[in-house]
Design a protein around this motif. Structure first.
Motif, PDB file in Angstrom:
ATOM      1  N   MET A   1       0.836  -1.155   0.086  1.00 15.13           N
ATOM      2  CA  MET A   1      -0.199  -0.211  -0.118  1.00 15.13           C
ATOM      3  C   MET A   1       0.738   1.265  -0.065  1.00 15.13           C
ATOM      4  N   THR A   2       0.569   2.294  -0.785  1.00 13.98           N
ATOM      5  CA  THR A   2       1.411   3.379  -0.814  1.00 13.98           C
ATOM      6  C   THR A   2       1.143   4.343   0.200  1.00 13.98           C
ATOM      7  N   LYS A   3       2.099   5.481   0.419  1.00 15.76           N
ATOM      8  CA  LYS A   3       1.657   6.122   1.480  1.00 15.76           C
ATOM      9  C   LYS A   3       0.473   7.045   1.279  1.00 15.76           C
ATOM     10  N   GLN A   4       0.102   7.565   0.153  1.00 17.74           N
ATOM     11  CA  GLN A   4      -1.050   8.336  -0.357  1.00 17.74           C
ATOM     12  C   GLN A   4      -2.237   7.140  -0.058  1.00 17.74           C
ATOM     13  N   GLU A   5      -2.228   6.037  -0.214  1.00 14.04           N
ATOM     14  CA  GLU A   5      -3.434   5.432   0.117  1.00 14.04           C
ATOM     15  C   GLU A   5      -3.703   5.207   1.448  1.00 14.04           C
ATOM     16  N   ILE A   6      -2.491   5.029   2.393  1.00 18.46           N
ATOM     17  CA  ILE A   6      -2.611   4.964   3.613  1.00 18.46           C
ATOM     18  C   ILE A   6      -3.268   6.181   4.243  1.00 18.46           C
ATOM     19  N   GLU A   7      -2.563   7.453   3.829  1.00 22.38           N
ATOM     20  CA  GLU A   7      -3.169   8.584   4.309  1.00 22.38           C
ATOM     21  C   GLU A   7      -4.648   8.900   3.988  1.00 22.38           C
ATOM     22  N   LYS A   8      -5.232   8.528   2.669  1.00 19.40           N
ATOM     23  CA  LYS A   8      -6.568   8.368   2.345  1.00 19.40           C
ATOM     24  C   LYS A   8      -7.273   7.587   3.214  1.00 19.40           C
ATOM     25  N   LYS A   9      -6.951   6.437   3.556  1.00 20.44           N
ATOM     26  CA  LYS A   9      -7.706   5.547   4.669  1.00 20.44           C
ATOM     27  C   LYS A   9      -7.586   6.206   5.897  1.00 20.44           C
ATOM     28  N   LYS A  10      -6.562   6.583   6.309  1.00 20.54           N
ATOM     29  CA  LYS A  10      -6.607   7.344   7.799  1.00 20.54           C
ATOM     30  C   LYS A  10      -7.558   8.626   7.834  1.00 20.54           C
ATOM     31  N   SER A  11      -7.555   9.159   6.886  1.00 22.37           N
ATOM     32  CA  SER A  11      -8.288  10.489   6.694  1.00 22.37           C
ATOM     33  C   SER A  11      -9.997   9.987   6.652  1.00 22.37           C
ATOM     34  N   LEU A  12     -10.167   8.823   6.047  1.00 22.79           N
ATOM     35  CA  LEU A  12     -11.628   8.410   6.075  1.00 22.79           C
ATOM     36  C   LEU A  12     -11.757   7.735   7.542  1.00 22.79           C
ATOM     37  N   ALA A  13     -11.076   7.016   7.932  1.00 22.43           N
ATOM     38  CA  ALA A  13     -10.953   6.621   9.281  1.00 22.43           C
ATOM     39  C   ALA A  13     -11.288   7.545  10.424  1.00 22.43           C
ATOM     40  N   ARG A  14     -10.572   8.695  10.233  1.00 25.68           N
ATOM     41  CA  ARG A  14     -10.847   9.651  11.216  1.00 25.68           C
ATOM     42  C   ARG A  14     -12.158  10.325  11.202  1.00 25.68           C
ATOM     43  N   THR A  15     -12.751  10.626   9.978  1.00 28.57           N
ATOM     44  CA  THR A  15     -13.956  11.161   9.789  1.00 28.57           C
ATOM     45  C   THR A  15     -14.986  10.312  10.120  1.00 28.57           C
ATOM     46  N   LEU A  16     -14.804   8.913  10.035  1.00 29.70           N
ATOM     47  CA  LEU A  16     -15.712   7.870  10.576  1.00 29.70           C
ATOM     48  C   LEU A  16     -15.763   7.871  12.086  1.00 29.70           C
ATOM     49  N   PHE A  17     -14.478   7.998  12.645  1.00 33.67           N
ATOM     50  CA  PHE A  17     -14.222   7.657  14.181  1.00 33.67           C
ATOM     51  C   PHE A  17     -14.925   8.961  14.692  1.00 33.67           C
ATOM     52  N   LEU A  18     -14.541  10.129  14.097  1.00 30.96           N
ATOM     53  CA  LEU A  18     -15.441  11.219  14.785  1.00 30.96           C
ATOM     54  C   LEU A  18     -16.997  11.436  14.681  1.00 30.96           C
ATOM     55  N   SER A  19     -17.422  10.481  13.940  1.00 34.47           N
ATOM     56  CA  SER A  19     -18.767  10.455  13.429  1.00 34.47           C
ATOM     57  C   SER A  19     -19.489   9.513  14.559  1.00 34.47           C
ATOM     58  N   GLY A  20     -18.692   8.660  15.329  1.00 32.16           N
ATOM     59  CA  GLY A  20     -19.260   7.944  16.372  1.00 32.16           C
ATOM     60  C   GLY A  20     -19.220   6.375  15.961  1.00 32.16           C
ATOM     61  N   MET A  21     -18.529   6.080  14.878  1.00 28.94           N
ATOM     62  CA  MET A  21     -18.590   4.643  14.273  1.00 28.94           C
ATOM     63  C   MET A  21     -17.605   3.903  15.294  1.00 28.94           C
TER      64      MET A  21
END
Length: 153
Positions: A1-21
Motif C-alpha cells: 500500500m502506498t503512503k498516499q493510500e494509507i493517508e486516504k484511509k487514515k483520513s476516512l477513518a478519522r471522519t468515521l471515528f469522529l462521527s461515532g462509528m
C-alpha cells in the motif's frame, strides 16, 4: 500500500471515528486492522476530539446549573446550617466553570464545523483531483493544531 493510500484511509477513518462509528467497523470499511485504527486514534487525539464533540456546551451548563440547584436545596433542607459553610466557595467554583465554558464554546463549535468541512472535502475529493490525501492530511493537522491552541487559552 502506498503512503498516499494509507493517508486516504487514515483520513476516512478519522471522519468515521469522529462521527461515532466503532473501531472494528471502521477497520472493516477502511480495510485495515482494528489495532491500526486504535493506534491512529491514540496518536492523533481522535478520542479527545470525539469526546469534545459528543457533549454540547448547553448540556454541560445545564448539568452545572442542576448541581447548583442541588446545593441550594441541601442548604435549605439543612436544619442546623452546617452545609451553609462551604456553599459560597462551591457556588463560586461552579460559576467559574460555567464562565470558562462560555469562553471555550467556540472550540466545540469549531470542532463541529471542521468535521462537517472534512466530510465535504472527503466527498469532493472523489471528483476533484486537487483534493489529495496530502492536502487532507495538512488540513486535518492544521485543524487539530487550531483546536489544541484554542483549548490551551
Amino acid at each position: 500500500m502506498t503512503k498516499q493510500e494509507i493517508e486516504k484511509k487514515k483520513s476516512l477513518a478519522r471522519t468515521l471515528f469522529l462521527s461515532g462509528m466503532e473501531q472494528q467497523e471502521i477497520a472493516e470499511k477502511c480495510d485495515v486492522s482494528r489495532v491500526t485504527i486504535s493506534k491512529w486514534a491514540n496518536a492523533d487525539g481522535w478520542k479527545e476530539a470525539r469526546a469534545a464533540k459528543s457533549i454540547t456546551r448547553a448540556e454541560l451548563v445545564n448539568k452545572l446549573l442542576l448541581a447548583i440547584d442541588r446545593l441550594i436545596e441541601q442548604v435549605n433542607a439543612d436544619e442546623d446550617g452546617t452545609s451553609l459553610a462551604g456553599l459560597g466557595d462551591k457556588l463560586s467554583k461552579l460559576a467559574s466553570v460555567i464562565e470558562k465554558l462560555d469562553k471555550k464554546a467556540s472550540v466545540v463549535d469549531n470542532i463541529e464545523t471542521f468535521m462537517k468541512f472534512n466530510e465535504y472535502l472527503r466527498h469532493r475529493a472523489e471528483t476533484d483531483t486537487e483534493i489529495t490525501p496530502a492536502l487532507l492530511k495538512i488540513i486535518n493537522r492544521l485543524q487539530d493544531d487550531f483546536v489544541a491552541e484554542q483549548m490551551s487559552k
